[in-house]
Scaffold this motif. Structure first.
Motif, PDB file in Angstrom:
ATOM      1  N   SER A   6     109.453   0.679   5.023  1.00  0.00           N
ATOM      2  CA  SER A   6     110.557   0.907   4.099  1.00  0.00           C
ATOM      3  C   SER A   6     111.413  -0.340   4.009  1.00  0.00           C
ATOM      4  O   SER A   6     111.618  -1.042   5.007  1.00  0.00           O
ATOM      5  CB  SER A   6     111.423   2.082   4.573  1.00  0.00           C
ATOM      6  N   VAL A   7     111.915  -0.594   2.819  1.00  0.00           N
ATOM      7  CA  VAL A   7     112.827  -1.714   2.607  1.00  0.00           C
ATOM      8  C   VAL A   7     113.980  -1.244   1.732  1.00  0.00           C
ATOM      9  O   VAL A   7     113.842  -0.300   0.950  1.00  0.00           O
ATOM     10  CB  VAL A   7     112.122  -2.919   1.942  1.00  0.00           C
ATOM     11  N   SER A   8     115.115  -1.880   1.868  1.00  0.00           N
ATOM     12  CA  SER A   8     116.297  -1.544   1.083  1.00  0.00           C
ATOM     13  C   SER A   8     116.778  -2.771   0.325  1.00  0.00           C
ATOM     14  O   SER A   8     116.514  -3.914   0.733  1.00  0.00           O
ATOM     15  CB  SER A   8     117.427  -1.040   1.991  1.00  0.00           C
ATOM     16  N   ALA A   9     117.503  -2.529  -0.775  1.00  0.00           N
ATOM     17  CA  ALA A   9     118.028  -3.630  -1.575  1.00  0.00           C
ATOM     18  C   ALA A   9     119.198  -3.143  -2.406  1.00  0.00           C
ATOM     19  O   ALA A   9     119.349  -1.935  -2.668  1.00  0.00           O
ATOM     20  CB  ALA A   9     116.943  -4.199  -2.485  1.00  0.00           C
ATOM     21  N   ASN A  10     120.037  -4.073  -2.812  1.00  0.00           N
ATOM     22  CA  ASN A  10     121.129  -3.786  -3.719  1.00  0.00           C
ATOM     23  C   ASN A  10     120.646  -3.943  -5.156  1.00  0.00           C
ATOM     24  O   ASN A  10     119.604  -4.549  -5.409  1.00  0.00           O
ATOM     25  CB  ASN A  10     122.305  -4.739  -3.467  1.00  0.00           C
ATOM     26  N   PRO A  11     121.380  -3.403  -6.136  1.00  0.00           N
ATOM     27  CA  PRO A  11     120.992  -3.581  -7.527  1.00  0.00           C
ATOM     28  C   PRO A  11     120.844  -5.072  -7.874  1.00  0.00           C
ATOM     29  O   PRO A  11     121.541  -5.924  -7.332  1.00  0.00           O
ATOM     30  CB  PRO A  11     122.154  -2.950  -8.302  1.00  0.00           C
ATOM     31  N   ALA A  51     138.801   1.019  -2.969  1.00  0.00           N
ATOM     32  CA  ALA A  51     137.845   1.488  -3.970  1.00  0.00           C
ATOM     33  C   ALA A  51     136.486   0.890  -3.654  1.00  0.00           C
ATOM     34  O   ALA A  51     136.384  -0.279  -3.259  1.00  0.00           O
ATOM     35  CB  ALA A  51     138.285   1.101  -5.376  1.00  0.00           C
ATOM     36  N   SER A  52     135.446   1.690  -3.789  1.00  0.00           N
ATOM     37  CA  SER A  52     134.101   1.192  -3.524  1.00  0.00           C
ATOM     38  C   SER A  52     133.126   1.815  -4.504  1.00  0.00           C
ATOM     39  O   SER A  52     133.344   2.919  -5.011  1.00  0.00           O
ATOM     40  CB  SER A  52     133.670   1.512  -2.087  1.00  0.00           C
ATOM     41  N   GLU A  53     132.049   1.100  -4.754  1.00  0.00           N
ATOM     42  CA  GLU A  53     131.029   1.579  -5.666  1.00  0.00           C
ATOM     43  C   GLU A  53     129.702   0.953  -5.251  1.00  0.00           C
ATOM     44  O   GLU A  53     129.618  -0.261  -5.059  1.00  0.00           O
ATOM     45  CB  GLU A  53     131.369   1.197  -7.108  1.00  0.00           C
ATOM     46  N   SER A  54     128.681   1.792  -5.072  1.00  0.00           N
ATOM     47  CA  SER A  54     127.390   1.247  -4.652  1.00  0.00           C
ATOM     48  C   SER A  54     126.248   2.107  -5.165  1.00  0.00           C
ATOM     49  O   SER A  54     126.374   3.323  -5.293  1.00  0.00           O
ATOM     50  CB  SER A  54     127.317   1.170  -3.118  1.00  0.00           C
ATOM     51  N   ASP A  55     125.146   1.447  -5.477  1.00  0.00           N
ATOM     52  CA  ASP A  55     123.876   2.089  -5.778  1.00  0.00           C
ATOM     53  C   ASP A  55     122.844   1.374  -4.914  1.00  0.00           C
ATOM     54  O   ASP A  55     122.418   0.263  -5.233  1.00  0.00           O
ATOM     55  CB  ASP A  55     123.512   1.963  -7.254  1.00  0.00           C
ATOM     56  N   ASP A  56     122.488   1.986  -3.784  1.00  0.00           N
ATOM     57  CA  ASP A  56     121.605   1.339  -2.817  1.00  0.00           C
ATOM     58  C   ASP A  56     120.173   1.849  -2.964  1.00  0.00           C
ATOM     59  O   ASP A  56     119.903   3.040  -2.804  1.00  0.00           O
ATOM     60  CB  ASP A  56     122.102   1.602  -1.395  1.00  0.00           C
ATOM     61  N   PHE A  57     119.265   0.932  -3.272  1.00  0.00           N
ATOM     62  CA  PHE A  57     117.853   1.262  -3.463  1.00  0.00           C
ATOM     63  C   PHE A  57     117.100   1.209  -2.138  1.00  0.00           C
ATOM     64  O   PHE A  57     117.350   0.334  -1.312  1.00  0.00           O
ATOM     65  CB  PHE A  57     117.187   0.258  -4.414  1.00  0.00           C
ATOM     66  N   SER A  58     116.162   2.154  -1.955  1.00  0.00           N
ATOM     67  CA  SER A  58     115.225   2.101  -0.836  1.00  0.00           C
ATOM     68  C   SER A  58     113.829   2.399  -1.374  1.00  0.00           C
ATOM     69  O   SER A  58     113.654   3.298  -2.194  1.00  0.00           O
ATOM     70  CB  SER A  58     115.573   3.134   0.240  1.00  0.00           C
ATOM     71  N   PHE A  77     117.865  -6.705  -7.566  1.00  0.00           N
ATOM     72  CA  PHE A  77     116.755  -7.306  -6.842  1.00  0.00           C
ATOM     73  C   PHE A  77     115.543  -7.470  -7.766  1.00  0.00           C
ATOM     74  O   PHE A  77     115.443  -6.826  -8.815  1.00  0.00           O
ATOM     75  CB  PHE A  77     116.384  -6.459  -5.639  1.00  0.00           C
ATOM     76  N   ASP A  78     114.614  -8.309  -7.335  1.00  0.00           N
ATOM     77  CA  ASP A  78     113.367  -8.519  -8.064  1.00  0.00           C
ATOM     78  C   ASP A  78     112.382  -7.411  -7.680  1.00  0.00           C
ATOM     79  O   ASP A  78     111.972  -7.302  -6.515  1.00  0.00           O
ATOM     80  CB  ASP A  78     112.787  -9.897  -7.727  1.00  0.00           C
ATOM     81  N   LEU A  79     111.990  -6.585  -8.641  1.00  0.00           N
ATOM     82  CA  LEU A  79     111.132  -5.444  -8.362  1.00  0.00           C
ATOM     83  C   LEU A  79     109.801  -5.856  -7.741  1.00  0.00           C
ATOM     84  O   LEU A  79     109.342  -5.273  -6.755  1.00  0.00           O
ATOM     85  CB  LEU A  79     110.870  -4.663  -9.657  1.00  0.00           C
ATOM     86  N   LYS A  80     109.165  -6.878  -8.323  1.00  0.00           N
ATOM     87  CA  LYS A  80     107.849  -7.287  -7.877  1.00  0.00           C
ATOM     88  C   LYS A  80     107.896  -7.817  -6.435  1.00  0.00           C
ATOM     89  O   LYS A  80     107.074  -7.454  -5.597  1.00  0.00           O
ATOM     90  CB  LYS A  80     107.292  -8.360  -8.814  1.00  0.00           C
ATOM     91  N   LEU A  81     108.887  -8.650  -6.133  1.00  0.00           N
ATOM     92  CA  LEU A  81     108.988  -9.222  -4.794  1.00  0.00           C
ATOM     93  C   LEU A  81     109.261  -8.146  -3.747  1.00  0.00           C
ATOM     94  O   LEU A  81     108.696  -8.163  -2.645  1.00  0.00           O
ATOM     95  CB  LEU A  81     110.092 -10.286  -4.758  1.00  0.00           C
ATOM     96  N   LEU A  82     110.148  -7.188  -4.086  1.00  0.00           N
ATOM     97  CA  LEU A  82     110.482  -6.124  -3.134  1.00  0.00           C
ATOM     98  C   LEU A  82     109.251  -5.257  -2.855  1.00  0.00           C
ATOM     99  O   LEU A  82     108.970  -4.915  -1.703  1.00  0.00           O
ATOM    100  CB  LEU A  82     111.627  -5.265  -3.665  1.00  0.00           C
ATOM    101  N   ALA A  83     108.512  -4.906  -3.898  1.00  0.00           N
ATOM    102  CA  ALA A  83     107.323  -4.081  -3.726  1.00  0.00           C
ATOM    103  C   ALA A  83     106.278  -4.796  -2.882  1.00  0.00           C
ATOM    104  O   ALA A  83     105.678  -4.202  -1.961  1.00  0.00           O
ATOM    105  CB  ALA A  83     106.753  -3.707  -5.086  1.00  0.00           C
ATOM    106  N   GLU A  84     106.046  -6.070  -3.160  1.00  0.00           N
ATOM    107  CA  GLU A  84     105.051  -6.829  -2.391  1.00  0.00           C
ATOM    108  C   GLU A  84     105.464  -6.975  -0.928  1.00  0.00           C
ATOM    109  O   GLU A  84     104.629  -6.891  -0.022  1.00  0.00           O
ATOM    110  CB  GLU A  84     104.850  -8.200  -3.040  1.00  0.00           C
ATOM    111  N   ARG A  85     106.753  -7.168  -0.708  1.00  0.00           N
ATOM    112  CA  ARG A  85     107.255  -7.278   0.662  1.00  0.00           C
ATOM    113  C   ARG A  85     107.026  -5.977   1.425  1.00  0.00           C
ATOM    114  O   ARG A  85     106.602  -5.967   2.583  1.00  0.00           O
ATOM    115  CB  ARG A  85     108.739  -7.627   0.631  1.00  0.00           C
ATOM    116  N   ALA A  86     107.320  -4.846   0.774  1.00  0.00           N
ATOM    117  CA  ALA A  86     107.155  -3.552   1.434  1.00  0.00           C
ATOM    118  C   ALA A  86     105.694  -3.295   1.793  1.00  0.00           C
ATOM    119  O   ALA A  86     105.387  -2.831   2.901  1.00  0.00           O
ATOM    120  CB  ALA A  86     107.681  -2.440   0.529  1.00  0.00           C
TER     121      ALA A  86
END
Length: 448
Positions: A71-76, A53-60, A78-87
């Motif tokens: 482009s950057v990817s993350a799992n549910p 069984a598997s379940e995923s919601d992968d953000f890009s 993650f810190d929105l602000k840090l991911l946006a700044e990194r991208a």
């Protein structure tokens, strides 16, 4: 929490991520969540071998700063602000890409039809186990079957949540159910293996478990005691629908805009010219109700329409996403697909359309030839069109399938093969790539 509420929550999070990216310095951005939930059971010789069984919601997140993109990817979680700044920081440090951008606002889907892609049926692990066991039992109980390669059953859901900085917001989901089995006939050095399977969006549409099992067994038993045939040129090869889908897949690959832009397609200079025999048509339609590869919009928010890719043998279209289209000086036709953090063009419900003759009459008209049921190896060069595959199947004599054949190779060039295709009328459109029985003249067969 219902899936509808969950999708709204994911859309809200994706929209917030875009706002963070713009605040961090992005000129434009899009955020996508690729969803996947699945459960499967495998069995062998009447016993459960595994459950999964598997379940995923992968953000890009994809951001644009001028002509630079990252482009950057993350799992549910993650810190929105840090991911946006990194991208944004990655984009500023990236080389310029003159072709990548969001889809033009005028191309975006404003509304879309209900395609009936999701079946809410809850299928338990016990039901999957029962179906897998029943499929295998029907196969193993068939006369001549001596062993099992295993059976399986699965149920799952996939979907896409997409939001962009220029106003697009949408989501969809599609269910998938499957059953399969592989069995062995014969003993010692005279064993033959074959399989059967079914895959549908709606649980009630699946073929009966026993029917799948018997289908696999019949195919395996028919392959017993194969022969080699002499090497010959100018042989007519007939492709069983299961392997004919591979020929259709080669057509789809050759008219993919990304391959054309990279100059890795042997049809790259054939737009507007004849690439298939006159009278043949190839279509692609993302809006088929309950279609295996249907989608209301593509990975960039563009709504695709039914296209006649090849009309009366003449090539009309490439598969195009926004960036690929711009590289070729064209406009997207809504075939962009998310793959990780990239967007590339691909087919949807792709079909090499059928002819008007039954497969039996097609085979009868050939007289002598080779009916292929399985292909081996990857001997296809999409740059040159050179085609060489190991094959097994049945010899055609006096218009009838006679003895099984194995350990032969069939060869030609796809450019020539495409001009010699004769389709039967038995297309099955339940798969994303569909084709009927196909006869192709003038191939070389290497045997004993």
């Amino acid at each position: 929490m219902s899936d509808a509420v969950d999708s709204e929550s994911l859309l809200s999070r994706a929209s917030e991520l875009i706002d963070r990216a713009v605040a961090a310095g992005a000129d434009a951005a899009d955020a996508v969540v690729v969803r996947g939930h699945s459960r499967s059971v495998t069995v062998r010789l009447g016993k459960v071998e595994g459950t999964e069984a598997s379940e995923s919601d992968d953000f890009s997140l994809r951001v644009f700063v001028g002509k630079r993109v990252a482009s950057v990817s993350a799992n549910p979680g993650f810190d929105l602000k840090l991911l946006a700044e990194r991208a944004v920081a990655m984009a500023k440090a990236s080389p310029e890409d003159p072709f990548s951008s969001l889809a033009d606002p005028s191309d975006l889907a404003k509304d879309w039809p209900e395609l009936e892609l999701f079946d809410p049926s809850e299928v338990s692990a016990d039901q999957l186990t029962e179906a897998a066991l029943a499929t295998e039992a029907a196969a193993v109980g068939y006369g001549g079957i001596t062993n099992s390669g295993g059976g399986g059953a699965s149920a799952g859901m996939g979907g896409l949540v997409l939001a962009t900085s220029h106003g697009f917001s949408g989501s969809y989901k599609a269910s998938r159910f499957g059953r399969s089995v592989s069995v062995i006939a014969g003993e010692g050095t005279k064993m033959e293996r074959d399989y059967d399977f079914d895959s549908r969006l709606y649980y009630a549409d699946l073929r009966d478990a026993a029917d799948i099992g018997i289908g696999a067994a019949e195919r395996a038993v028919k392959r017993l005691n194969p022969r080699q045939v002499p090497t010959a040129k100018d042989v007519t090869v007939v492709y069983d629908p299961r392997v004919a889908r591979g020929i259709a897949g080669h057509i789809a690959g050759a008219i993919n805009g990304a391959s054309v832009a990279r100059k890795t397609s042997f049809l790259r200079d054939r737009m507007g010219k004849q690439v298939l025999k006159s009278g043949l048509f190839v279509t692609d339609d993302p809006l088929v109700v309950r279609g295996s590869s249907s989608r209301p919009f593509d990975g960039e928010g563009v709504r695709g329409e039914r296209l006649v890719m090849i009309e009366d043998g003449i090539l009309n279209h490439w598969f195009l996403s926004t960036s690929t289209a711009r590289e070729l000086g064209l406009s997207t036709n809504g075939r962009g697909v998310r793959g990780g953090t990239a967007v590339n063009p691909a087919s949807t419900n792709f079909a090499l359309e059928p002819g008007d003759v039954s497969p039996e009459d097609l085979i009868r008209s050939i007289g002598t030839g080779f009916y292929v049921t399985e292909l081996i190896g990857q001997g296809v060069n999409m740059v040159t069109g050179e085609y060489s595959r190991g094959a097994s199947g049945f010899w055609i004599e006096n218009g009838e399938l006679t003895f099984p054949v194995s350990e032969v190779t069939i060869a030609s060039n796809l450019k020539d093969m495409f001009m010699r295709i004769t389709p039967a009328d038995d297309i099955d459109r339940k798969f994303g790539v569909a084709a009927p029985t196909l006869a192709i003249e003038g191939m070389t067969l290497a045997g004993k």
